[in-house]
Design an enzyme around this catalytic site. Structure first.
Site, PDB file in Angstrom:
ATOM      1  CB  CYS A   1      29.992 -13.942  32.452  1.00  0.00           C
ATOM      2  SG  CYS A   1      28.979 -12.655  33.397  1.00  0.00           S
TER       3      CYS A   1
ATOM      4  CE  LYS B   1      24.909 -11.608  25.088  1.00  0.00           C
ATOM      5  NZ  LYS B   1      26.033 -10.552  25.748  1.00  0.00           N
TER       6      LYS B   1
ATOM      7  CG  ASP C   1      26.756 -19.438  23.732  1.00  0.00           C
ATOM      8  OD1 ASP C   1      25.992 -18.453  24.261  1.00  0.00           O
ATOM      9  OD2 ASP C   1      27.186 -19.092  25.384  1.00  0.00           O
TER      10      ASP C   1
HETATM   11  N1  PMP Z   1      27.010 -17.111  26.461  1.00  0.00           N
HETATM   12  C1  PMP Z   1      27.216 -15.675  25.601  1.00  0.00           C
HETATM   13  C2  PMP Z   1      28.675 -15.935  25.118  1.00  0.00           C
HETATM   14  C3  PMP Z   1      27.408 -14.441  25.821  1.00  0.00           C
HETATM   15  O1  PMP Z   1      28.311 -13.908  25.687  1.00  0.00           O
HETATM   16  C4  PMP Z   1      26.284 -14.357  26.945  1.00  0.00           C
HETATM   17  C5  PMP Z   1      26.073 -12.518  27.020  1.00  0.00           C
HETATM   18  N2  PMP Z   1      27.429 -11.862  27.572  1.00  0.00           N
HETATM   19  C6  PMP Z   1      25.144 -15.219  27.016  1.00  0.00           C
HETATM   20  C7  PMP Z   1      25.898 -16.557  26.840  1.00  0.00           C
HETATM   21  C8  PMP Z   1      24.063 -15.185  28.524  1.00  0.00           C
HETATM   22  O2  PMP Z   1      23.729 -14.209  27.527  1.00  0.00           O
HETATM   23  P1  PMP Z   1      22.423 -13.446  28.056  1.00  0.00           P
HETATM   24  O3  PMP Z   1      22.894 -13.035  29.544  1.00  0.00           O
HETATM   25  O4  PMP Z   1      21.390 -12.359  27.368  1.00  0.00           O
HETATM   26  O5  PMP Z   1      21.186 -14.509  29.047  1.00  0.00           O
END
Ligand code: PMP
Length: 403
Positions: A360, A222, A196
């Site tokens: 999250c 990001k 990831d």
């Molecule tokens: N993995 C990580 C480590 C993240 O920081 C994020 C977003 N905060 C995601 C997955 C998910 O990304 P997205 O919400 O852009 O799909």
């Protein structure tokens, strides 16, 4: 140089309630440079057409632009362009991969992740484990929230997992993982490795060929790009062998009522009209990053991070979580028993934008016995002055909370 780069970001010039904006929420989404905004704008004003379809000039030009970004990203990551699939974001990428790999799993298999994962790298595997009977297991992480590398390598050797899915850098704490070392061990057992990279694409600019992973996921927003776009890298044979995830137009070779055949990867994973303007905007972000020396940015981010950590350590009652040695520039902290949301709300009154909550990563918060943290996340466009404003605002906030 950083002062010059800051001028490229229109939102960094704005004020929140008459205070200059100090943006410390880049781990949630980065600000966008003018060139990205312009590229999206130009596409709709001058070049708008659907891709891969028309014989007409606009469509052909849009297709060329769109596909050239795939190539640009492939070069950025040092992989082949046929190994890049566009998606809505890291979340969709992880779902696609988990779904695609699920047919390789049965009840004797182990899926290994870490307690530091974002929900997007937990829940899809949980669902797959539920459907296939495979076991979802965890790598060892200390009470402070740091992955134990040696114990992780031992665990991989002991468990011989079918899949290892782990973040390159933690969104909640910023810790950087030694992915290459983990992959080296995993490869001995034919473990499929999924990385990831949502938080690492911008800060670490990974060379995926050197890293040796099978899959890598990211979100464009990001890394200076538009929202609603992300993607994945997949090692070609593995990627192409996976079943289709969503179906419809574009991803097919031939449709008839006796059956449908699909395109080769990456096309077979890209049904429907894609996020064309997003891809083109992301192309401008990659050009922008390519034009700046990566080492200069990394050096600035690292020294700013240490400046921030040192200032925070001088404030009594602050606890900083995670690894402050290897970090992408994220500081997650708590202050005594004060609620993270109160701190973030007070900071906002000083124009300081931070995130508070579980980020999250609820299982990680459970592991740390926390409800949540205040998260300060840096990017290269942050300045020392931003950090000074943040520290002053935090001291005032603490005074207010202590009253
Ligand atoms: N993995 C990580 C480590 C993240 O920081 C994020 C977003 N905060 C995601 C997955 C998910 O990304 P997205 O919400 O852009 O799909």
């Amino acid at each position: 140089m950083i002062e010059q780069l800051r001028k490229d970001f229109p939102l960094l010039q704005t004020h929140i309630d008459e205070q200059p904006l100090c943006y410390f929420d880049s781990a949630a989404t980065t600000q966008k440079p003018q060139c990205v905004i312009d590229a999206v704008n130009k596409f709709y004003r001058q070049d708008n057409a659907n891709v891969h379809r028309g014989a007409h000039t606009l469509s052909a030009a849009a297709t060329t632009q769109y596909e050239s970004v795939r190539n640009k990203l492939a070069q950025f990551l040092n992989v082949s362009q046929r190994e890049i699939v566009w998606t809505k974001g890291a979340t969709e990428s992880l779902n696609l991969i988990a779904y695609g790999l699920s047919e390789k799993l049965n009840q004797n298999d182990v899926i290994l992740i870490s307690p530091l994962e974002h929900h997007a790298n937990i829940v899809p595997w949980q669902q797959v484990a539920h459907r296939t009977g495979a076991k979802l297991e965890l790598l060892p992480v200390s009470k402070q929230g740091i992955l134990d590398l040696e114990a992780s390598k031992t665990l991989i050797s002991a468990k011989k997992p079918k899949i290892l899915s782990i973040c390159h850098a933690s969104n909640a704490l910023g810790n950087i993982h030694d992915i290459a070392a983990l992959i080296q061990v995993a490869k001995q057992f034919d473990t499929i490795t999924v990385i990831d990279g949502a938080q690492s694409l911008l800060h670490l600019r990974p060379d995926l060929s050197a890293m040796g992973c099978d899959f890598f996921v990211f979100s464009a927003h990001k890394a200076l790009g538009p929202t609603g776009l992300g993607g994945l890298f997949g090692r070609y044979e593995l990627l192409n062998s996976m079943p289709v995830y969503q179906t419809g137009g574009e991803m097919i070779e031939r449709v008839s009522f006796s059956g449908t055949t699909f395109r080769e990867a990456p096309g077979k994973f890209e049904p429907g009209t894609p996020n064309i303007s997003g891809v083109i905007g992301f192309g401008a972000a990659l050009d922008y990053l390519d034009a700046i020396d990566a080492n200069t940015l990394a050096h600035h981010e690292a020294s700013l991070y240490h400046y921030l950590v040192n200032a925070l350590k001088k404030i009594d009652g602050i606890s900083i979580w995670g690894d402050t040695e290897r970090n992408i520039g994220v500081v997650s902290f708590t202050y005594k028993n004060e609620h993270h949301f109160d701190i973030a709300t007070f900071l906002n009154t000083y124009g300081v934008a931070v995130r508070s909550g579980h980020h999250c990563t609820q299982p990680l918060m459970d592991h740390l016995s926390l409800q949540g943290t205040v998260r300060i996340s840096l990017a290269f466009y942050n300045s020392y002055q931003d950090v000074d404003i943040l520290i002053d605002a935090l001291k005032n906030t603490i005074d207010m909370l202590e009253e």
